[in-house]
Design an enzyme around this catalytic site. Sequence first.
Site, PDB file in Angstrom:
ATOM      1  N   ASP A  34       0.843  -1.209   0.000  1.00 29.36           N
ATOM      2  CA  ASP A  34       0.000   0.000   0.000  1.00 29.36           C
ATOM      3  C   ASP A  34       0.875   1.254   0.000  1.00 29.36           C
ATOM      4  O   ASP A  34       2.000   1.227   0.499  1.00 29.36           O
ATOM      5  CB  ASP A  34      -0.902  -0.027   1.247  1.00 29.36           C
ATOM      6  N   GLY A  35       0.314   2.333  -0.539  1.00 31.40           N
ATOM      7  CA  GLY A  35       0.998   3.629  -0.471  1.00 31.40           C
ATOM      8  C   GLY A  35       1.628   4.087  -1.774  1.00 31.40           C
ATOM      9  O   GLY A  35       2.353   5.086  -1.787  1.00 31.40           O
ATOM     10  N   ASN A  36       1.333   3.392  -2.875  1.00 33.96           N
ATOM     11  CA  ASN A  36       1.912   3.804  -4.160  1.00 33.96           C
ATOM     12  C   ASN A  36       1.450   5.209  -4.557  1.00 33.96           C
ATOM     13  O   ASN A  36       2.239   6.013  -5.071  1.00 33.96           O
ATOM     14  CB  ASN A  36       1.497   2.831  -5.278  1.00 33.96           C
ATOM     15  N   ARG A  38       0.388   7.692  -2.560  1.00 31.17           N
ATOM     16  CA  ARG A  38       0.999   8.722  -1.703  1.00 31.17           C
ATOM     17  C   ARG A  38       2.469   8.925  -2.048  1.00 31.17           C
ATOM     18  O   ARG A  38       2.979  10.039  -2.047  1.00 31.17           O
ATOM     19  CB  ARG A  38       0.842   8.334  -0.221  1.00 31.17           C
ATOM     20  N   TRP A  39       3.151   7.830  -2.375  1.00 31.85           N
ATOM     21  CA  TRP A  39       4.564   7.944  -2.776  1.00 31.85           C
ATOM     22  C   TRP A  39       4.660   8.821  -4.025  1.00 31.85           C
ATOM     23  O   TRP A  39       5.506   9.704  -4.099  1.00 31.85           O
ATOM     24  CB  TRP A  39       5.125   6.541  -3.060  1.00 31.85           C
ATOM     25  N   HIS A  51       2.666   3.181  -8.985  1.00 29.87           N
ATOM     26  CA  HIS A  51       2.527   1.727  -9.166  1.00 29.87           C
ATOM     27  C   HIS A  51       3.750   1.167  -9.897  1.00 29.87           C
ATOM     28  O   HIS A  51       4.269   0.114  -9.541  1.00 29.87           O
ATOM     29  CB  HIS A  51       1.249   1.396  -9.943  1.00 29.87           C
ATOM     30  N   GLU A  81     -12.195  -4.923  -5.240  1.00 29.34           N
ATOM     31  CA  GLU A  81     -12.648  -3.540  -5.017  1.00 29.34           C
ATOM     32  C   GLU A  81     -11.858  -2.532  -5.860  1.00 29.34           C
ATOM     33  O   GLU A  81     -12.310  -1.412  -6.100  1.00 29.34           O
ATOM     34  CB  GLU A  81     -12.504  -3.166  -3.529  1.00 29.34           C
ATOM     35  N   TRP A  83     -11.430  -2.346  -8.901  1.00 31.16           N
ATOM     36  CA  TRP A  83     -12.082  -1.972 -10.177  1.00 31.16           C
ATOM     37  C   TRP A  83     -12.748  -0.610 -10.082  1.00 31.16           C
ATOM     38  O   TRP A  83     -13.077  -0.001 -11.102  1.00 31.16           O
ATOM     39  CB  TRP A  83     -13.133  -3.029 -10.573  1.00 31.16           C
ATOM     40  N   ARG A  85     -11.435   2.041  -9.235  1.00 31.37           N
ATOM     41  CA  ARG A  85     -10.446   3.105  -9.519  1.00 31.37           C
ATOM     42  C   ARG A  85     -10.595   3.612 -10.954  1.00 31.37           C
ATOM     43  O   ARG A  85     -11.196   2.938 -11.793  1.00 31.37           O
ATOM     44  CB  ARG A  85      -9.044   2.559  -9.290  1.00 31.37           C
ATOM     45  N   LEU A 145      10.676 -21.289  -3.526  1.00 32.74           N
ATOM     46  CA  LEU A 145       9.637 -20.401  -2.985  1.00 32.74           C
ATOM     47  C   LEU A 145       8.309 -20.575  -3.721  1.00 32.74           C
ATOM     48  O   LEU A 145       8.277 -20.640  -4.946  1.00 32.74           O
ATOM     49  CB  LEU A 145      10.112 -18.939  -3.141  1.00 32.74           C
TER      50      LEU A 145
HETATM   51  C1  FPP Z   1      -1.961   0.178  -3.257  1.00 29.10           C
HETATM   52  O1  FPP Z   1      -1.474   1.510  -3.269  1.00 29.10           O
HETATM   53  C2  FPP Z   1      -1.376  -0.596  -4.336  1.00 29.10           C
HETATM   54  C3  FPP Z   1      -2.070  -1.233  -5.319  1.00 29.10           C
HETATM   55  C4  FPP Z   1      -3.546  -1.193  -5.396  1.00 29.10           C
HETATM   56  C5  FPP Z   1      -1.406  -1.959  -6.422  1.00 29.10           C
HETATM   57  C6  FPP Z   1      -0.146  -2.713  -6.094  1.00 29.10           C
HETATM   58  C7  FPP Z   1       0.556  -2.972  -7.377  1.00 29.10           C
HETATM   59  C8  FPP Z   1       1.910  -2.929  -7.567  1.00 29.10           C
HETATM   60  C9  FPP Z   1       2.848  -2.754  -6.478  1.00 29.10           C
HETATM   61  C10 FPP Z   1       2.532  -3.076  -8.914  1.00 29.10           C
HETATM   62  C11 FPP Z   1       2.225  -4.267  -9.716  1.00 29.10           C
HETATM   63  C12 FPP Z   1       2.337  -5.563  -9.007  1.00 29.10           C
HETATM   64  C13 FPP Z   1       3.000  -6.662  -9.464  1.00 29.10           C
HETATM   65  C14 FPP Z   1       2.951  -7.919  -8.675  1.00 29.10           C
HETATM   66  C15 FPP Z   1       3.791  -6.665 -10.702  1.00 29.10           C
HETATM   67  P1  FPP Z   1      -2.507   2.704  -3.405  1.00 29.10           P
HETATM   68  O2  FPP Z   1      -2.650   3.053  -4.852  1.00 29.10           O
HETATM   69  O3  FPP Z   1      -3.809   2.367  -2.757  1.00 29.10           O
HETATM   70  O4  FPP Z   1      -1.769   3.835  -2.596  1.00 29.10           O
HETATM   71  P2  FPP Z   1      -2.433   5.083  -1.829  1.00 29.10           P
HETATM   72  O5  FPP Z   1      -3.250   4.499  -0.706  1.00 29.10           O
HETATM   73  O6  FPP Z   1      -1.248   5.857  -1.352  1.00 29.10           O
HETATM   74  O7  FPP Z   1      -3.269   5.839  -2.832  1.00 29.10           O
END
Ligand code: FPP
Length: 266
Positions: A34-36, A38-39, A51, A81, A83, A85, A145
């Site tokens: 989580d946090g993509n 915000r990053w 992402h 859930e 979807w 977005r 693994l």
């Molecule tokens: C949540 O951050 C993250 C996701 C919904 C997607 C995760 C996907 C990846 C890390 C990349 C692709 C994965 C693979 C396995 C190749 P958010 O968007 O909810 O962050 P936020 O809460 O800060 O908005």
Amino acid sequence: MNKLQLAEPGTADEMLVRKLDLNALPGHIAIIMDGNGRWARSHGQTRVEGHRAGVASVRDTIEASAQLGLEVLTLYAFSVENWKRPRYEVWTLMNLLKEFLLKELEGLVKNDIRLKILGRWRELDPSVVSLIERAESETADCGGLQLNIAINYSGRAEIVDACRQIVADWAQGKGTDIDEETLGRYLYTAGQPDPDLLIRTSGEMRVSNFLLWQISYTEIFVTETLWPDFRRGQLFEAILEYQSRVRRFGGLSEDAERDLQDNQSG
Ligand code: FPP
């Protein structure tokens, strides 16, 4: 396993590795990445760039887990859930998954990593479904693994799917009594141990419909680190914290056990 493989000598990661007890590793680690978003915002970038940056964290986490000799690593990549977005964000996430399945397959086989996708992935676009089928089949005989990636996943849907399959089997005369062991055999994770450790990045204190059945007695570790900043060092920190916990599985603590014995003998 050689500790030297896990971190560059003289780095902070190496200091953490030195503290790890390699004989008491969690067998199964599950991660809510989580946090993509915000990053991305904090780096003046768009959500999809967040992402994209998260894929490097995925790679390093898988590599470190394989080097540690973990039995199972489960990553939550896309929930039912998700979807909701924006279309472009969903499209980008699907493309990142496709890219991952294409680019990483060779490396997975070389490193003996078996891939399984958890979720209603057969409902996805045929281009994703065929890549998943290929990656699962080409890694099926790998014995290192077990890498699970949850895509179009929901913990509640998983339990519903299991119940539906049990009913379908009954209809064919293959019915058995339902108990916890039977239900576990119908889940996407059939045959795998439950997670010992659940890591969630970005500080959120939620389970978000992830592995609801399997995490009954899982230790939870929440880090403020945003997923694109997560690397093996944060994984080692989570494992160290896990190794400091006393797991009781609903039983008494050592102190309570001692009090009880004192009272009985006194
Ligand atoms: C949540 O951050 C993250 C996701 C919904 C997607 C995760 C996907 C990846 C890390 C990349 C692709 C994965 C693979 C396995 C190749 P958010 O968007 O909810 O962050 P936020 O809460 O800060 O908005």
